[in-house]
Design a protein around this motif. Structure first.
Motif, PDB file in Angstrom:
ATOM      1  N   ASN A  12      11.316  -8.743  11.192  1.00 22.71           N
ATOM      2  CA  ASN A  12      12.268  -6.943  10.404  1.00 22.71           C
ATOM      3  C   ASN A  12      11.484  -6.071  11.821  1.00 22.71           C
ATOM      4  O   ASN A  12      10.235  -5.948  12.077  1.00 22.71           O
ATOM      5  CB  ASN A  12      11.262  -6.467   9.483  1.00 22.71           C
ATOM      6  N   GLN A  45      15.247  -0.449  10.877  1.00 19.95           N
ATOM      7  CA  GLN A  45      14.878   1.183  10.542  1.00 19.95           C
ATOM      8  C   GLN A  45      13.914   1.469  11.243  1.00 19.95           C
ATOM      9  O   GLN A  45      13.212   1.175  12.779  1.00 19.95           O
ATOM     10  CB  GLN A  45      13.865   1.274   9.472  1.00 19.95           C
ATOM     11  N   ASN A  65      16.966   3.899   7.867  1.00 18.01           N
ATOM     12  CA  ASN A  65      17.907   2.889   7.947  1.00 18.01           C
ATOM     13  C   ASN A  65      18.501   2.457   8.829  1.00 18.01           C
ATOM     14  O   ASN A  65      19.319   3.833   8.862  1.00 18.01           O
ATOM     15  CB  ASN A  65      18.277   1.921   6.338  1.00 18.01           C
ATOM     16  N   VAL A  71      14.952   6.273   4.042  1.00 19.94           N
ATOM     17  CA  VAL A  71      14.804   6.312   2.426  1.00 19.94           C
ATOM     18  C   VAL A  71      13.275   5.761   2.203  1.00 19.94           C
ATOM     19  O   VAL A  71      12.351   6.783   2.731  1.00 19.94           O
ATOM     20  CB  VAL A  71      15.177   4.382   2.531  1.00 19.94           C
ATOM     21  N   GLN A  73      10.183   4.059   1.545  1.00 17.64           N
ATOM     22  CA  GLN A  73       8.744   2.929   1.800  1.00 17.64           C
ATOM     23  C   GLN A  73       9.529   1.824   2.696  1.00 17.64           C
ATOM     24  O   GLN A  73      10.462   1.680   2.624  1.00 17.64           O
ATOM     25  CB  GLN A  73       8.398   2.495   0.329  1.00 17.64           C
ATOM     26  N   CYS A  74       8.773   1.320   4.007  1.00 13.54           N
ATOM     27  CA  CYS A  74       8.631   0.013   4.469  1.00 13.54           C
ATOM     28  C   CYS A  74       7.521  -0.406   4.497  1.00 13.54           C
ATOM     29  O   CYS A  74       6.366   0.216   5.439  1.00 13.54           O
ATOM     30  CB  CYS A  74      10.045   0.909   5.422  1.00 13.54           C
ATOM     31  N   GLY A  75       6.862  -1.311   3.849  1.00 18.22           N
ATOM     32  CA  GLY A  75       5.930  -2.200   4.087  1.00 18.22           C
ATOM     33  C   GLY A  75       6.068  -2.670   5.555  1.00 18.22           C
ATOM     34  O   GLY A  75       4.581  -2.200   6.102  1.00 18.22           O
ATOM     35  N   ASN A  76       6.764  -3.718   6.493  1.00 19.91           N
ATOM     36  CA  ASN A  76       6.396  -4.264   6.946  1.00 19.91           C
ATOM     37  C   ASN A  76       6.023  -2.992   8.562  1.00 19.91           C
ATOM     38  O   ASN A  76       5.604  -2.927   9.578  1.00 19.91           O
ATOM     39  CB  ASN A  76       7.753  -4.902   7.617  1.00 19.91           C
ATOM     40  N   GLY A  77       6.828  -1.215   8.041  1.00 18.77           N
ATOM     41  CA  GLY A  77       7.090  -0.632   9.230  1.00 18.77           C
ATOM     42  C   GLY A  77       5.621   0.096   8.591  1.00 18.77           C
ATOM     43  O   GLY A  77       4.879   0.429   9.736  1.00 18.77           O
ATOM     44  N   ASN A 158      10.369   2.554  -3.485  1.00 20.95           N
ATOM     45  CA  ASN A 158      12.127   2.287  -3.301  1.00 20.95           C
ATOM     46  C   ASN A 158      12.181   0.638  -3.827  1.00 20.95           C
ATOM     47  O   ASN A 158      11.568   0.131  -4.582  1.00 20.95           O
ATOM     48  CB  ASN A 158      12.170   1.398  -1.323  1.00 20.95           C
ATOM     49  N   ASN A 191      17.737  -3.321  -2.691  1.00 22.16           N
ATOM     50  CA  ASN A 191      17.139  -4.096  -1.749  1.00 22.16           C
ATOM     51  C   ASN A 191      17.234  -5.803  -2.743  1.00 22.16           C
ATOM     52  O   ASN A 191      16.733  -5.638  -4.199  1.00 22.16           O
ATOM     53  CB  ASN A 191      15.438  -3.846  -1.345  1.00 22.16           C
ATOM     54  N   GLU A 209      18.138  -6.342   2.205  1.00 23.62           N
ATOM     55  CA  GLU A 209      17.852  -5.451   2.263  1.00 23.62           C
ATOM     56  C   GLU A 209      19.613  -3.971   2.598  1.00 23.62           C
ATOM     57  O   GLU A 209      20.006  -3.973   2.908  1.00 23.62           O
ATOM     58  CB  GLU A 209      17.755  -4.831   4.380  1.00 23.62           C
ATOM     59  N   ARG A 210      18.981  -3.050   1.155  1.00 27.22           N
ATOM     60  CA  ARG A 210      19.742  -1.747   1.645  1.00 27.22           C
ATOM     61  C   ARG A 210      20.112  -1.159   2.462  1.00 27.22           C
ATOM     62  O   ARG A 210      19.220  -0.914   3.282  1.00 27.22           O
ATOM     63  CB  ARG A 210      19.153  -0.988   0.211  1.00 27.22           C
ATOM     64  N   CYS A 218      11.027  -8.606   4.415  1.00 30.88           N
ATOM     65  CA  CYS A 218      11.164  -7.039   3.457  1.00 30.88           C
ATOM     66  C   CYS A 218       9.463  -6.757   3.086  1.00 30.88           C
ATOM     67  O   CYS A 218       9.283  -7.885   2.750  1.00 30.88           O
ATOM     68  CB  CYS A 218      12.367  -6.774   2.842  1.00 30.88           C
ATOM     69  N   GLY A 219       9.343  -6.081   3.776  1.00 33.88           N
ATOM     70  CA  GLY A 219       7.337  -6.302   3.173  1.00 33.88           C
ATOM     71  C   GLY A 219       7.692  -5.646   2.031  1.00 33.88           C
ATOM     72  O   GLY A 219       7.103  -6.334   0.893  1.00 33.88           O
ATOM     73  N   THR A 220       8.267  -4.552   1.270  1.00 32.18           N
ATOM     74  CA  THR A 220       8.304  -4.202   0.276  1.00 32.18           C
ATOM     75  C   THR A 220       8.830  -5.166  -0.171  1.00 32.18           C
ATOM     76  O   THR A 220       8.636  -5.152  -2.277  1.00 32.18           O
ATOM     77  CB  THR A 220       8.947  -3.457  -0.101  1.00 32.18           C
TER      78      THR A 220
HETATM   79  N1  LIG Z   1      15.557  -1.193   3.274  1.00 37.13           N
HETATM   80  C1  LIG Z   1      14.383  -0.753   2.586  1.00 37.13           C
HETATM   81  C2  LIG Z   1      13.397  -0.194   3.347  1.00 37.13           C
HETATM   82  C3  LIG Z   1      12.805  -0.859   4.557  1.00 37.13           C
HETATM   83  C4  LIG Z   1      12.287  -1.716   3.678  1.00 37.13           C
HETATM   84  C5  LIG Z   1      11.704  -3.340   4.534  1.00 37.13           C
HETATM   85  N2  LIG Z   1      11.862  -3.776   5.904  1.00 37.13           N
HETATM   86  C6  LIG Z   1      10.270  -3.195   4.554  1.00 37.13           C
HETATM   87  O1  LIG Z   1       9.619  -3.456   5.234  1.00 37.13           O
HETATM   88  O2  LIG Z   1       9.653  -2.668   3.230  1.00 37.13           O
HETATM   89  C7  LIG Z   1      15.552   0.768   1.522  1.00 37.13           C
HETATM   90  O3  LIG Z   1      16.479   0.840   1.722  1.00 37.13           O
HETATM   91  O4  LIG Z   1      14.852   0.969   0.612  1.00 37.13           O
END
Ligand SMILES: N[C@H](CCC[C@H](N)C(=O)O)C(=O)O
Length: 275
Positions: A12, A45, A65, A71, A73-77, A158, A191, A209-210, A218-220
């Motif tokens: 990701n 992202q 995104n 957006v 939140q992003c967990g992997n981020g 999210n 998502n 993913e949205r 996708c972490g979250t």
């Molecule tokens: N596409 C997700 C944001 C990134 C989530 C994903 N990359 C993660 O690692 O949580 C959303 O629109 O809520």
């Protein structure tokens, strides 16, 4: 000219920008252009790291995104943020506290090189997702082209919709994910996760993913899947979530409790770009 780092968490992938040492602002159109994998940097992202906006916080964390929309939140981020701020010398701490649009998170760089994130308490009430359902439940259903799909709904800041399937390889991620991500059941989109139970402490997961489409991880989404696995399938507190790009460790004691996620964060290269 702005400097950035290209990073990923299990494939990701992110463009990470230091908004502490440099003044930077992105329009929605600029994010979309930078996200283009042929004419821009290319990413799922864009992560923008800004100075703290409140005491006892180290950084503010903003997520955009590939479609340009900001957006929650992003967990992997979040794991990549921890790696980035240490590598770039923006902090010497091993425990890092960040604020996002929806709340606070604690990040910790572990001795094993992985990054642990306290993702906060998963939210289950329909209006927190948000989702147009009156009553909170463990299982919801939605009708798509005459077929009813059962799912669980979780907000990690999210919105997530998690469908349990027999075989993730056979799941129609693009068709069903593409239809549900913008379904009017979800006023802010969602998502869409496709989860297959492997054992009491293991699931496989693919996520549409949205604002992006299917990603390698996708972490979250992994956090939301672990919550649904525990609520719907009575799975263990600690589970491994296997995504196409690799696996994450999730630890969720149960309703009302904080969820912890642990996994890798890689820096690929650094670069400069003219906006
Ligand atoms: N596409 C997700 C944001 C990134 C989530 C994903 N990359 C993660 O690692 O949580 C959303 O629109 O809520």
């Amino acid at each position: 000219m702005i400097s950035f780092a290209k990073m990923h968490g299990l494939g990701n992938d992110f463009m990470v920008v230091d908004g502490v040492s440099q003044q930077v602002y992105f329009t929605e159109g600029q994010v979309r252009k930078l996200a283009d994998r042929h004419r821009g940097v290319g990413f799922d992202q864009l992560l923008l790291i800004e100075p703290p906006q409140q005491p006892d916080v180290d950084f503010h964390y903003r997520i955009f995104n590939a479609d340009g929309k900001e957006v929650e939140q992003c967990g992997n981020g979040a794991r990549c943020l921890a790696r980035f701020v240490r590598t770039m010398g923006l902090t010497w701490k091993h425990k890092i506290r960040v604020s996002t649009m929806r709340g606070l998170m604690n990040l910790q760089i572990m001795r094993n090189g992985l990054v642990s994130v306290d993702m906060g308490v998963p939210q289950l009430a329909p209006d927190t997702i948000p989702m147009r359902y009156a009553q909170q439940d463990i299982r919801y259903s939605v009708n798509l082209d005459g077929v009813s799909y059962e799912f669980g709904a979780v907000s990690m800041g999210n919105p997530h919709c998690v469908i349990t399937v027999d075989d993730v390889e056979k799941a129609e991620v693009d068709r069903i994910g593409g239809a549900l991500t913008q379904h009017n059941l979800f006023p802010e989109g969602a998502n869409i996760g496709f989860m297959q139970k492997i054992a009491h402490d293991e699931v496989r997961l693919r996520v549409f993913e949205r604002g992006v489409g299917e990603t390698q991880a996708c972490g979250t989404g992994a956090c939301a899947a672990a919550v649904v696995a525990r609520l719907q399938h009575n799975m263990n507190q600690k589970i491994r979530v296997y995504l196409p790009g690799g696996h994450l460790h999730i630890d969720w004691p149960g309703d009302g409790e904080s969820l912890k996620m642990m996994g890798p964060a890689e820096l690929v290269y650094q670069g400069y770009i003219d906006l």
